[in-house]
Design an enzyme around this catalytic site. Structure first.
Site, PDB file in Angstrom:
ATOM      1  N   TYR A   1      32.880  31.129  32.250  1.00  0.00           N
ATOM      2  CA  TYR A   1      33.718  31.112  33.453  1.00  0.00           C
ATOM      3  C   TYR A   1      32.896  30.752  34.684  1.00  0.00           C
ATOM      4  O   TYR A   1      31.818  31.301  34.915  1.00  0.00           O
ATOM      5  CB  TYR A   1      34.350  32.488  33.635  1.00  0.00           C
ATOM      6  CG  TYR A   1      35.463  32.549  34.647  1.00  0.00           C
ATOM      7  CD1 TYR A   1      36.744  32.145  34.317  1.00  0.00           C
ATOM      8  CD2 TYR A   1      35.231  33.032  35.930  1.00  0.00           C
ATOM      9  CE1 TYR A   1      37.783  32.219  35.228  1.00  0.00           C
ATOM     10  CE2 TYR A   1      36.264  33.114  36.854  1.00  0.00           C
ATOM     11  CZ  TYR A   1      37.535  32.707  36.511  1.00  0.00           C
ATOM     12  OH  TYR A   1      38.558  32.785  37.425  1.00  0.00           O
TER      13      TYR A   1
ATOM     14  N   SER B   1      31.849  33.768  26.104  1.00  0.00           N
ATOM     15  CA  SER B   1      32.771  34.257  27.122  1.00  0.00           C
ATOM     16  C   SER B   1      33.972  33.303  27.214  1.00  0.00           C
ATOM     17  O   SER B   1      34.667  33.093  26.222  1.00  0.00           O
ATOM     18  CB  SER B   1      32.046  34.425  28.454  1.00  0.00           C
ATOM     19  OG  SER B   1      32.825  35.168  29.359  1.00  0.00           O
ATOM     20  N   GLN B   2      34.219  32.693  28.389  1.00  0.00           N
ATOM     21  CA  GLN B   2      35.309  31.726  28.465  1.00  0.00           C
ATOM     22  C   GLN B   2      35.139  30.630  27.418  1.00  0.00           C
ATOM     23  O   GLN B   2      36.104  30.194  26.784  1.00  0.00           O
ATOM     24  CB  GLN B   2      35.368  31.090  29.852  1.00  0.00           C
ATOM     25  CG  GLN B   2      36.402  29.978  29.964  1.00  0.00           C
ATOM     26  CD  GLN B   2      36.332  29.266  31.299  1.00  0.00           C
ATOM     27  OE1 GLN B   2      37.180  29.478  32.160  1.00  0.00           O
ATOM     28  NE2 GLN B   2      35.322  28.430  31.494  1.00  0.00           N
TER      29      GLN B   2
ATOM     30  N   ASP C   1      30.190  46.033  26.836  1.00  0.00           N
ATOM     31  CA  ASP C   1      30.634  44.885  27.625  1.00  0.00           C
ATOM     32  C   ASP C   1      31.812  45.282  28.520  1.00  0.00           C
ATOM     33  O   ASP C   1      32.898  45.573  28.015  1.00  0.00           O
ATOM     34  CB  ASP C   1      31.048  43.755  26.682  1.00  0.00           C
ATOM     35  CG  ASP C   1      31.313  42.447  27.403  1.00  0.00           C
ATOM     36  OD1 ASP C   1      31.470  42.466  28.641  1.00  0.00           O
ATOM     37  OD2 ASP C   1      31.377  41.404  26.721  1.00  0.00           O
TER      38      ASP C   1
ATOM     39  N   HIS D   1      27.767  42.117  28.464  1.00  0.00           N
ATOM     40  CA  HIS D   1      28.362  40.793  28.289  1.00  0.00           C
ATOM     41  C   HIS D   1      27.351  39.738  27.853  1.00  0.00           C
ATOM     42  O   HIS D   1      27.738  38.649  27.455  1.00  0.00           O
ATOM     43  CB  HIS D   1      29.059  40.358  29.583  1.00  0.00           C
ATOM     44  CG  HIS D   1      30.022  39.234  29.384  1.00  0.00           C
ATOM     45  ND1 HIS D   1      31.000  39.244  28.407  1.00  0.00           N
ATOM     46  CD2 HIS D   1      30.151  38.040  30.029  1.00  0.00           C
ATOM     47  CE1 HIS D   1      31.701  38.122  28.460  1.00  0.00           C
ATOM     48  NE2 HIS D   1      31.206  37.375  29.421  1.00  0.00           N
TER      49      HIS D   1
END
Length: 340
Positions: free
Chosen positions: A91, A186-187, A272, A301
């Site tokens: 992101y 992640s994203q 996370d 994360h």
């Protein structure tokens, strides 16, 4: 700290709620619309100081026929079409600098690092692809742009771009179209899951600490960004929760996972706060294909960090020898394996 469910419950955890009844039709029509525009992948060589890799500046047409930028890195002097890894950014990030993300090509893969449209100014890696589509009022960020209708939502465009990236890399001379994998963290992990559910014939999937999974739970159990953008929007647009949650159900990685067949590697950090562990387990446990999972009990994360990269390289390494990627259904927790 551990703020989500205990591990024994996470191992069995599943999201409640089905995909929208028209989920498959929605994505089929979205991709058909995009395919009405020429893909037109272009790869222009770029001069760099690198002596072991060649780099091309790639452009292809994504959602709406809009140009999307990417870097293609390949080992210099490699013979024959190569297995390819398509990587999607986290992101706020884009494809980055030409000198970043050299590991996959150094290992022998053709490596396509793809922009996320409109992003690349809030993370550590710059982007070069605009998003020419506007939206109604939205909270700063990308999570609420066009969020009251799946047809106008930002991630509809981003996911179509991700599938078109797979199609674009398969059209390049340097790539063996039968040996293409998708990866991301992640994203990027969420986009990899979406591509896995929508693109046929992928050879492998790596979803590290994936975002955009079990979103209805995520927005109620964490106040970390980017998920926090959604309740902030709803705190102002108080009567729009039904429309917002409906839109989010069309981009949820749990539903894409149920439609994915390629062998997959997931990773998760049990501390996370950005992508709560239960949301990752929900996608992993709903994945239709064979999958492995790495669990990092004392990480957030970042997941396993470089250990995740090492595991990802090992997971997809068979493609370099013309062998299929395999997942054994294992869950590895702090160095201990068990059937999953």
């Amino acid at each position: 700290m551990h703020v989500d469910l205990p591990l024994d419950r996470l191992l069995e955890y599943r999201a409640t709620g089905d995909a929208p009844a028209d989920f498959d039709d929605f994505w089929r029509s979205s991709l058909d619309e995009a395919r009405g525009h020429a893909l037109d992948p272009r790869a222009v060589p770029v001069r760099t100081a690198l002596r072991t890799l060649d780099v091309c500046d790639v452009t292809f047409n994504g959602y709406g026929g809009h140009p999307v930028r990417a870097w293609l890195r390949t080992p210099r002097g490699a013979d024959g079409p190569l297995p390819a890894v398509v990587e999607f950014p986290g992101y706020g990030n884009g494809r980055g600098d030409v000198l970043e993300a050299l590991e996959w090509a150094s290992a022998g893969f053709a490596h396509l690092t793809v922009d996320a449209r409109g992003q690349g100014a809030a993370g550590s890696r710059a982007g070069a692809t605009p998003d020419p589509v506007g939206s109604a009022p939205a909270f700063p960020g990308f999570m609420t742009r066009g969020i009251e209708d799946p047809a106008t939502y930002y991630y509809r465009r981003a996911i179509v771009d991700a599938v078109r990236a797979v199609e674009a890399v398969r059209a390049l001379d340097a790539v063996d179209p039968a040996r293409v994998a998708v990866v991301g963290g992640s994203q990027g992990g969420g986009l990899a899951l979406a591509a896995a559910g929508l693109a046929d014939g992928l050879a492998g999937v790596v979803a590290r600490v994936p975002f955009l999974c079990h979103i209805d739970r995520a927005i109620t159990v964490t106040d970390a960004h980017p998920y926090a953008e959604i309740p902030r929007y709803l705190s102002v647009h108080r009567t729009r929760a039904g429309a917002v949650l409906r839109t989010l159900s069309y981009v949820d990685g749990v539903h894409f996972a149920a439609r994915a067949a390629a062998p997959a590697l997931f990773t998760v950090g049990l501390m996370d706060p950005v992508c709560p562990p239960s949301t990752v387990f929900a996608a992993h446990n709903n994945y239709a294909g064979a999958r492995d999972l790495l669990v990092w009990p004392y990480n957030a994360h970042e997941g396993g960090g470089v250990a995740d990269l090492r595991a990802s390289l090992d997971f997809l390494a068979p493609l370099l020898d013309g062998r299929p990627v395999t997942a054994r259904g294992t869950v590895t927790v702090h160095g201990e394996s068990s059937g999953g």
